[in-house]
Design a protein around this motif. Sequence first.
Motif, PDB file in Angstrom:
ATOM      1  N   ALA A  66       0.829  -1.216   0.000  1.00 51.63           N
ATOM      2  CA  ALA A  66       0.000   0.000   0.000  1.00 51.63           C
ATOM      3  C   ALA A  66       0.861   1.263   0.000  1.00 51.63           C
ATOM      4  N   ALA A  67       1.901   1.289   0.816  1.00 52.73           N
ATOM      5  CA  ALA A  67       2.758   2.474   0.900  1.00 52.73           C
ATOM      6  C   ALA A  67       3.549   2.677  -0.390  1.00 52.73           C
ATOM      7  N   ALA A  68       4.069   1.592  -0.956  1.00 53.24           N
ATOM      8  CA  ALA A  68       4.881   1.691  -2.168  1.00 53.24           C
ATOM      9  C   ALA A  68       4.069   2.165  -3.369  1.00 53.24           C
ATOM     10  N   ALA A  69       2.773   1.980  -3.317  1.00 55.20           N
ATOM     11  CA  ALA A  69       1.904   2.415  -4.412  1.00 55.20           C
ATOM     12  C   ALA A  69       1.683   3.926  -4.399  1.00 55.20           C
ATOM     13  N   ARG A  70       2.053   4.569  -3.310  1.00 53.72           N
ATOM     14  CA  ARG A  70       1.894   6.020  -3.196  1.00 53.72           C
ATOM     15  C   ARG A  70       3.218   6.712  -3.509  1.00 53.72           C
ATOM     16  N   SER A  71       3.196   8.028  -3.532  1.00 53.29           N
ATOM     17  CA  SER A  71       4.436   8.767  -3.756  1.00 53.29           C
ATOM     18  C   SER A  71       4.474   9.984  -2.841  1.00 53.29           C
ATOM     19  N   GLY A  72       5.665  10.531  -2.667  1.00 52.28           N
ATOM     20  CA  GLY A  72       5.837  11.704  -1.824  1.00 52.28           C
ATOM     21  C   GLY A  72       5.713  11.426  -0.339  1.00 52.28           C
ATOM     22  N   LEU A  73       6.019  10.214   0.072  1.00 53.36           N
ATOM     23  CA  LEU A  73       5.952   9.842   1.486  1.00 53.36           C
ATOM     24  C   LEU A  73       7.348   9.692   2.067  1.00 53.36           C
ATOM     25  N   VAL A  74       7.459   9.905   3.364  1.00 53.89           N
ATOM     26  CA  VAL A  74       8.604   9.428   4.127  1.00 53.89           C
ATOM     27  C   VAL A  74       8.084   8.213   4.869  1.00 53.89           C
ATOM     28  N   ILE A  75       8.652   7.046   4.557  1.00 51.73           N
ATOM     29  CA  ILE A  75       8.172   5.779   5.088  1.00 51.73           C
ATOM     30  C   ILE A  75       9.180   5.228   6.087  1.00 51.73           C
ATOM     31  N   ALA A  76       8.729   4.989   7.317  1.00 56.23           N
ATOM     32  CA  ALA A  76       9.557   4.304   8.313  1.00 56.23           C
ATOM     33  C   ALA A  76       9.143   2.840   8.311  1.00 56.23           C
ATOM     34  N   THR A  77      10.091   1.966   8.017  1.00 58.34           N
ATOM     35  CA  THR A  77       9.809   0.535   7.991  1.00 58.34           C
ATOM     36  C   THR A  77      10.093  -0.060   9.363  1.00 58.34           C
ATOM     37  N   GLY A  78       9.614  -1.277   9.569  1.00 61.60           N
ATOM     38  CA  GLY A  78      10.003  -2.027  10.748  1.00 61.60           C
ATOM     39  C   GLY A  78      11.399  -2.573  10.541  1.00 61.60           C
ATOM     40  N   GLY A  79      12.062  -2.936  11.625  1.00 61.07           N
ATOM     41  CA  GLY A  79      13.437  -3.418  11.534  1.00 61.07           C
ATOM     42  C   GLY A  79      13.607  -4.640  10.651  1.00 61.07           C
ATOM     43  N   GLY A  80      12.576  -5.481  10.574  1.00 58.58           N
ATOM     44  CA  GLY A  80      12.673  -6.705   9.791  1.00 58.58           C
ATOM     45  C   GLY A  80      12.025  -6.645   8.426  1.00 58.58           C
ATOM     46  N   THR A  81      11.528  -5.495   8.035  1.00 59.52           N
ATOM     47  CA  THR A  81      10.851  -5.369   6.738  1.00 59.52           C
ATOM     48  C   THR A  81      11.735  -5.843   5.592  1.00 59.52           C
ATOM     49  N   VAL A  82      13.030  -5.586   5.702  1.00 58.64           N
ATOM     50  CA  VAL A  82      13.957  -5.941   4.623  1.00 58.64           C
ATOM     51  C   VAL A  82      14.248  -7.438   4.551  1.00 58.64           C
ATOM     52  N   LYS A  83      13.730  -8.222   5.493  1.00 61.72           N
ATOM     53  CA  LYS A  83      13.929  -9.674   5.442  1.00 61.72           C
ATOM     54  C   LYS A  83      13.230 -10.279   4.230  1.00 61.72           C
ATOM     55  N   LEU A  90       9.603  -3.649  -3.907  1.00 65.46           N
ATOM     56  CA  LEU A  90       8.479  -2.709  -3.989  1.00 65.46           C
ATOM     57  C   LEU A  90       8.883  -1.320  -3.513  1.00 65.46           C
ATOM     58  N   LEU A  91       9.571  -1.256  -2.401  1.00 66.45           N
ATOM     59  CA  LEU A  91       9.965   0.040  -1.839  1.00 66.45           C
ATOM     60  C   LEU A  91      10.998   0.747  -2.720  1.00 66.45           C
TER      61      LEU A  91
END
Length: 176
Positions: A66-83, A90-91
């Motif tokens: 959902a977040a990656a489908a938008r633009s102009g955001l500052v997105i804070a991920t969780g520590g394990g999102t990159v797993k 997507l990001l």
Amino acid sequence: MKNVVLIGFMGTGKTSVGRLLAGRLGCAFHDLDRKIEEACGISIPQIFAQYGEPYFRAREKEAVRAAAARSGLVIATGGGTVKDAANVALLKENGAIICLTASVDVVLARTAHVGDRPVLDAKDAGDRRQAVADLMAERRELYDVADYSVDTSDLSPLQVVDDIAGYLKREGVFRA
């Protein structure tokens, strides 16, 4: 306008820096963990306790999509999102990936409050230090996907924002 995506280990400052950076850039701040909590109606520790990590990771994947489908955001991920490589892909499609890092001791100090970090909360003090060191080592290569990295150990959140804003300006991502 691209997103700015903050990745990194828990306690490195993704949320506090993200809020400030969004303000600096005039963007909306999007905290993936908060979005998951809102969607589920319970906290992350409750999600882990009631449904387990696989359930949480599935909700995280939905939040990333959902977040990656938008633009102009500052997105804070969780520590394990990159797993999850699909999350990273997507990001990266529409985002500048910034990795925040910190030393083990700084992470331990910033994550000392038990009850907020389900991955660490089952550990006693000695085990907690080892758990942080082990997880950081395990994830180190995952954070190499970043376009830019900032060690937040000895910097205030505002100093980190200044550093990131300078990078984004130099790279033409934003006129920060």
